[in-house]
Design a protein around this motif. Structure first.
Motif, PDB file in Angstrom:
ATOM      1  N   ILE A   6     -82.222  40.143  32.180  1.00 49.89           N
ATOM      2  CA  ILE A   6     -83.668  39.913  32.316  1.00 49.89           C
ATOM      3  C   ILE A   6     -84.321  41.272  32.606  1.00 49.89           C
ATOM      4  CG2 ILE A   6     -85.479  38.759  33.663  1.00 49.89           C
ATOM      5  CD1 ILE A   6     -83.809  36.807  32.074  1.00 49.89           C
ATOM      6  N   PRO A   7     -85.385  41.612  31.894  1.00 50.41           N
ATOM      7  CA  PRO A   7     -86.048  42.893  32.168  1.00 50.41           C
ATOM      8  C   PRO A   7     -86.474  42.994  33.636  1.00 50.41           C
ATOM      9  CG  PRO A   7     -86.936  41.885  30.173  1.00 50.41           C
ATOM     10  CD  PRO A   7     -86.033  40.871  30.820  1.00 50.41           C
ATOM     11  N   LYS A   8     -86.217  44.135  34.246  1.00 56.57           N
ATOM     12  CA  LYS A   8     -86.483  44.315  35.679  1.00 56.57           C
ATOM     13  C   LYS A   8     -87.969  44.252  36.023  1.00 56.57           C
ATOM     14  CE  LYS A   8     -82.270  44.604  36.950  1.00 56.57           C
ATOM     15  NZ  LYS A   8     -81.678  43.488  37.644  1.00 56.57           N
ATOM     16  N   ASP A   9     -88.838  44.462  35.051  1.00 55.78           N
ATOM     17  CA  ASP A   9     -90.274  44.453  35.334  1.00 55.78           C
ATOM     18  C   ASP A   9     -90.947  43.116  35.027  1.00 55.78           C
ATOM     19  OD1 ASP A   9     -90.094  44.578  32.574  1.00 55.78           O
ATOM     20  OD2 ASP A   9     -91.671  46.085  32.363  1.00 55.78           O
ATOM     21  N   VAL A  10     -90.177  42.085  34.700  1.00 53.05           N
ATOM     22  CA  VAL A  10     -90.755  40.805  34.278  1.00 53.05           C
ATOM     23  C   VAL A  10     -91.611  40.170  35.376  1.00 53.05           C
ATOM     24  CG1 VAL A  10     -88.774  39.343  34.863  1.00 53.05           C
ATOM     25  CG2 VAL A  10     -90.323  38.659  33.031  1.00 53.05           C
ATOM     26  N   LEU A  11     -91.155  40.181  36.619  1.00 53.82           N
ATOM     27  CA  LEU A  11     -91.933  39.561  37.699  1.00 53.82           C
ATOM     28  C   LEU A  11     -93.198  40.356  38.003  1.00 53.82           C
ATOM     29  CD1 LEU A  11     -89.029  38.499  40.075  1.00 53.82           C
ATOM     30  CD2 LEU A  11     -90.310  37.080  38.460  1.00 53.82           C
ATOM     31  N   ARG A  12     -93.110  41.649  37.891  1.00 57.38           N
ATOM     32  CA  ARG A  12     -94.289  42.506  38.080  1.00 57.38           C
ATOM     33  C   ARG A  12     -95.328  42.220  36.994  1.00 57.38           C
ATOM     34  NH1 ARG A  12     -95.497  47.453  40.559  1.00 57.38           N
ATOM     35  NH2 ARG A  12     -96.916  48.723  39.339  1.00 57.38           N
ATOM     36  N   LYS A  13     -94.884  42.134  35.748  1.00 56.49           N
ATOM     37  CA  LYS A  13     -95.802  41.834  34.640  1.00 56.49           C
ATOM     38  C   LYS A  13     -96.437  40.459  34.813  1.00 56.49           C
ATOM     39  CE  LYS A  13     -93.807  44.717  31.027  1.00 56.49           C
ATOM     40  NZ  LYS A  13     -93.090  44.726  29.729  1.00 56.49           N
TER      41      LYS A  13
END
Length: 100
Positions: free
Chosen positions: A48-55
């Motif tokens: 899972i991309p590490k920035d998904v929750l930030r986005k």
């Protein structure tokens, strides 16, 4: 109270814990600021991309009517927030000055 600062330990907790209040404050024309201490990158499964929750956080706040320049995401490790107590305090003092 025209400006309101909402604090959240993780990016997804803002919507879950304060969603209705945010909606009401936006309808009332309040100036909202949201500070999140961790985007919980370490909690995401492999692949899972590490920035998904930030986005997702930035997108959801935009949908709720909060300006992007009023959003703050600190990169503190998840599940170790207590180790960064002094750092949080200093960050909040700096943030308070910036908001004022």
């Amino acid at each position: 109270m025209d400006s309101i600062l909402i604090l959240s330990p993780h990016t997804n907790d803002v919507k879950l814990g304060s969603g209705e209040s945010i909606e009401r404050f936006v309808e009332e024309g309040r100036k909202l600021f949201v500070a999140v201490f961790s985007s919980a990158e370490e909690s995401l499964p492999e692949g899972i991309p590490k920035d998904v929750l930030r986005k997702e956080f930035f997108h959801s706040m935009k949908v709720m009517g909060i300006q992007e320049n009023n959003l703050y995401v600190f990169k503190r490790p998840v599940r170790r927030l207590s180790q960064y107590r002094q750092n949080f305090l200093e960050s909040l003092i700096t943030l308070k000055k910036e908001i004022e």
